[in-house]
Design a protein around this motif. Structure first.
Motif, PDB file in Angstrom:
ATOM      1  N   ARG A  39       4.505-127.840  50.483  1.00  0.00           N
ATOM      2  CA  ARG A  39       4.060-129.108  51.018  1.00  0.00           C
ATOM      3  C   ARG A  39       5.063-130.185  50.634  1.00  0.00           C
ATOM      4  NH1 ARG A  39      -1.326-130.731  52.108  1.00  0.00           N
ATOM      5  NH2 ARG A  39      -1.756-128.502  52.200  1.00  0.00           N
ATOM      6  N   ASP A  40       5.596-130.873  51.621  1.00  0.00           N
ATOM      7  CA  ASP A  40       6.498-132.007  51.387  1.00  0.00           C
ATOM      8  C   ASP A  40       7.651-131.661  50.456  1.00  0.00           C
ATOM      9  OD1 ASP A  40       4.900-133.564  53.003  1.00  0.00           O
ATOM     10  OD2 ASP A  40       3.728-134.378  51.348  1.00  0.00           O
ATOM     11  N   GLY A  41       8.240-130.483  50.644  1.00  0.00           N
ATOM     12  CA  GLY A  41       9.386-130.076  49.847  1.00  0.00           C
ATOM     13  C   GLY A  41       9.039-129.529  48.479  1.00  0.00           C
ATOM     14  N   SER A  42       7.751-129.460  48.165  1.00  0.00           N
ATOM     15  CA  SER A  42       7.309-128.934  46.872  1.00  0.00           C
ATOM     16  C   SER A  42       6.650-127.570  47.047  1.00  0.00           C
ATOM     17  CB  SER A  42       6.310-129.895  46.210  1.00  0.00           C
ATOM     18  OG  SER A  42       6.914-131.147  45.952  1.00  0.00           O
ATOM     19  N   THR A  43       6.798-126.738  46.032  1.00  0.00           N
ATOM     20  CA  THR A  43       6.096-125.464  45.992  1.00  0.00           C
ATOM     21  C   THR A  43       4.866-125.628  45.110  1.00  0.00           C
ATOM     22  OG1 THR A  43       8.163-124.235  46.240  1.00  0.00           O
ATOM     23  CG2 THR A  43       6.271-123.011  45.408  1.00  0.00           C
ATOM     24  N   ILE A  44       3.748-125.107  45.560  1.00  0.00           N
ATOM     25  CA  ILE A  44       2.482-125.234  44.839  1.00  0.00           C
ATOM     26  C   ILE A  44       1.939-123.842  44.559  1.00  0.00           C
ATOM     27  CG2 ILE A  44       0.151-126.188  44.888  1.00  0.00           C
ATOM     28  CD1 ILE A  44       1.154-128.171  47.023  1.00  0.00           C
ATOM     29  N   GLU A  45       1.646-123.566  43.294  1.00  0.00           N
ATOM     30  CA  GLU A  45       1.013-122.312  42.895  1.00  0.00           C
ATOM     31  C   GLU A  45      -0.368-122.623  42.337  1.00  0.00           C
ATOM     32  OE1 GLU A  45       1.734-119.050  42.770  1.00  0.00           O
ATOM     33  OE2 GLU A  45       3.850-118.927  43.353  1.00  0.00           O
ATOM     34  N   ARG A  46      -1.331-121.804  42.717  1.00  0.00           N
ATOM     35  CA  ARG A  46      -2.701-122.018  42.273  1.00  0.00           C
ATOM     36  C   ARG A  46      -3.279-120.734  41.710  1.00  0.00           C
ATOM     37  NH1 ARG A  46      -7.222-120.225  43.946  1.00  0.00           N
ATOM     38  NH2 ARG A  46      -9.164-121.322  43.488  1.00  0.00           N
ATOM     39  N   TRP A  47      -4.016-120.857  40.589  1.00  0.00           N
ATOM     40  CA  TRP A  47      -4.757-119.711  40.056  1.00  0.00           C
ATOM     41  C   TRP A  47      -5.980-120.237  39.313  1.00  0.00           C
ATOM     42  CZ3 TRP A  47      -0.534-121.846  37.850  1.00  0.00           C
ATOM     43  CH2 TRP A  47      -0.549-122.112  36.473  1.00  0.00           C
ATOM     44  N   SER A  48      -6.953-119.383  39.124  1.00  0.00           N
ATOM     45  CA  SER A  48      -8.209-119.786  38.489  1.00  0.00           C
ATOM     46  C   SER A  48      -8.521-118.889  37.308  1.00  0.00           C
ATOM     47  CB  SER A  48      -9.371-119.738  39.493  1.00  0.00           C
ATOM     48  OG  SER A  48      -9.201-120.690  40.517  1.00  0.00           O
ATOM     49  N   LEU A  49      -9.236-119.457  36.357  1.00  0.00           N
ATOM     50  CA  LEU A  49      -9.732-118.701  35.219  1.00  0.00           C
ATOM     51  C   LEU A  49     -11.040-119.316  34.769  1.00  0.00           C
ATOM     52  CD1 LEU A  49      -9.212-116.463  33.078  1.00  0.00           C
ATOM     53  CD2 LEU A  49      -8.407-118.304  31.615  1.00  0.00           C
ATOM     54  N   GLY A  50     -12.095-118.546  34.840  1.00  0.00           N
ATOM     55  CA  GLY A  50     -13.398-119.057  34.442  1.00  0.00           C
ATOM     56  C   GLY A  50     -13.787-120.261  35.269  1.00  0.00           C
ATOM     57  N   ASP A  51     -14.071-121.355  34.578  1.00  0.00           N
ATOM     58  CA  ASP A  51     -14.513-122.557  35.291  1.00  0.00           C
ATOM     59  C   ASP A  51     -13.385-123.560  35.488  1.00  0.00           C
ATOM     60  OD1 ASP A  51     -14.177-123.229  32.668  1.00  0.00           O
ATOM     61  OD2 ASP A  51     -16.090-124.290  32.438  1.00  0.00           O
ATOM     62  N   LEU A  52     -12.119-123.098  35.378  1.00  0.00           N
ATOM     63  CA  LEU A  52     -10.978-123.979  35.566  1.00  0.00           C
ATOM     64  C   LEU A  52     -10.037-123.437  36.638  1.00  0.00           C
ATOM     65  CD1 LEU A  52     -10.033-124.825  31.855  1.00  0.00           C
ATOM     66  CD2 LEU A  52     -11.381-126.224  33.446  1.00  0.00           C
ATOM     67  N   THR A  53      -9.405-124.356  37.356  1.00  0.00           N
ATOM     68  CA  THR A  53      -8.382-124.006  38.337  1.00  0.00           C
ATOM     69  C   THR A  53      -7.094-124.720  37.949  1.00  0.00           C
ATOM     70  OG1 THR A  53      -9.992-123.713  40.117  1.00  0.00           O
ATOM     71  CG2 THR A  53      -7.712-124.056  40.769  1.00  0.00           C
ATOM     72  N   TYR A  54      -5.990-123.984  37.982  1.00  0.00           N
ATOM     73  CA  TYR A  54      -4.683-124.512  37.589  1.00  0.00           C
ATOM     74  C   TYR A  54      -3.807-124.661  38.836  1.00  0.00           C
ATOM     75  CZ  TYR A  54      -6.030-123.074  32.846  1.00  0.00           C
ATOM     76  OH  TYR A  54      -6.685-122.920  31.641  1.00  0.00           O
ATOM     77  N   TRP A  55      -3.114-125.789  38.914  1.00  0.00           N
ATOM     78  CA  TRP A  55      -2.184-126.057  40.009  1.00  0.00           C
ATOM     79  C   TRP A  55      -0.818-126.365  39.412  1.00  0.00           C
ATOM     80  CZ3 TRP A  55      -3.942-126.034  45.132  1.00  0.00           C
ATOM     81  CH2 TRP A  55      -5.335-126.044  45.310  1.00  0.00           C
ATOM     82  N   ALA A  56       0.180-125.570  39.724  1.00  0.00           N
ATOM     83  CA  ALA A  56       1.561-125.830  39.285  1.00  0.00           C
ATOM     84  C   ALA A  56       2.351-126.314  40.489  1.00  0.00           C
ATOM     85  CB  ALA A  56       2.191-124.569  38.709  1.00  0.00           C
ATOM     86  N   VAL A  57       2.998-127.475  40.348  1.00  0.00           N
ATOM     87  CA  VAL A  57       3.737-128.087  41.460  1.00  0.00           C
ATOM     88  C   VAL A  57       5.149-128.414  40.996  1.00  0.00           C
ATOM     89  CG1 VAL A  57       3.744-129.901  43.209  1.00  0.00           C
ATOM     90  CG2 VAL A  57       1.578-129.174  42.181  1.00  0.00           C
ATOM     91  N   SER A  58       6.136-128.079  41.813  1.00  0.00           N
ATOM     92  CA  SER A  58       7.526-128.382  41.479  1.00  0.00           C
ATOM     93  C   SER A  58       8.384-128.260  42.729  1.00  0.00           C
ATOM     94  CB  SER A  58       8.038-127.423  40.404  1.00  0.00           C
ATOM     95  OG  SER A  58       9.380-127.715  40.059  1.00  0.00           O
TER      96      SER A  58
END
Length: 207
Positions: A166-185
């Motif tokens: 999105r907009d020149g950025s790569t986004i990775e998403r993963w979940s664990l339990g009741d949390l969701t992690y988003w890595a953007v760069s």
């Protein structure tokens, strides 16, 4: 399309005769009434199908993931704001024992902040971002001149873990339990995937 559901104009010769001769109950007047009745029946059926289809969408796929587009946009916006600021963090530290407790009282989540410097991804700080009107923690890492934002939000129904652009950025998403992690760069997808795998392995949470 109009003709297909019955709103066709009457044949010219019949229209002329009915208009000037005043014929009613038969001829094209009768045919027109039948056509109009059939048209409304077809239109009603079409509208009913549309309402049923819309209800199915509203109660199905879209209901299961109502927050996902807004979450992606907010996470990306936080990353881009960080890049535009003088520094991409609110607290500057490479010490995870400083960064993690800093979020206490600022957000309801205090995420793990593994030290990945030995693999070329040093922790450089943290900041608070706003996602769906809620303050959430963002850890900030670096790879050479590239900034990596790891935003942690409460888990919600959303698409499976994976990668997006999105907009020149790569986004990775993963979940664990009741949390969701988003890595953007703006790192390339391979390097960001390597970071995500490393982050997950260092927190003892394999994907």
């Amino acid at each position: 399309m109009i003709q297909a559901i019955g709103f066709a104009d009457p044949p010219p010769e019949h229209a002329s005769e009915g208009a000037w001769g005043g014929r009613s109950g038969g001829g094209w007047h009768g045919s027109w009434r039948g056509s109009w009745r059939g048209s409304w029946q077809a239109l009603a059926a079409t509208l009913l199908l549309g309402l049923v289809g819309g209800a199915a969408l509203g109660s199905g796929a879209y209901r299961d993931r109502p927050e996902t587009p807004a979450t992606i946009e907010a996470v990306l916006a936080g990353h881009l704001r960080g890049l535009a600021a003088p520094q991409p963090f609110d607290i500057a530290s490479s010490d995870r024992h400083v960064v993690k407790p800093w979020f206490n009282g600022r957000t309801t989540i205090a995420p793990d902040a593994p030290d990945l410097a030995d693999q070329g991804f040093p922790l450089i700080g943290g900041r608070v971002d706003i996602v769906t009107h809620t303050p959430v923690p963002t850890l900030v890492y670096r790879r050479d001149r590239h900034v990596i934002s790891v935003t942690v939000v409460p888990a919600a129904d959303s698409p499976p873990a994976g990668e997006a652009r999105r907009d020149g950025s790569t986004i990775e998403r993963w979940s664990l339990g009741d949390l969701t992690y988003w890595a953007v760069s703006d790192l390339n997808a391979r390097d960001l995937r390597g970071f995500v795998d490393l982050y997950r392995s260092r927190t003892g949470r394999p994907g």
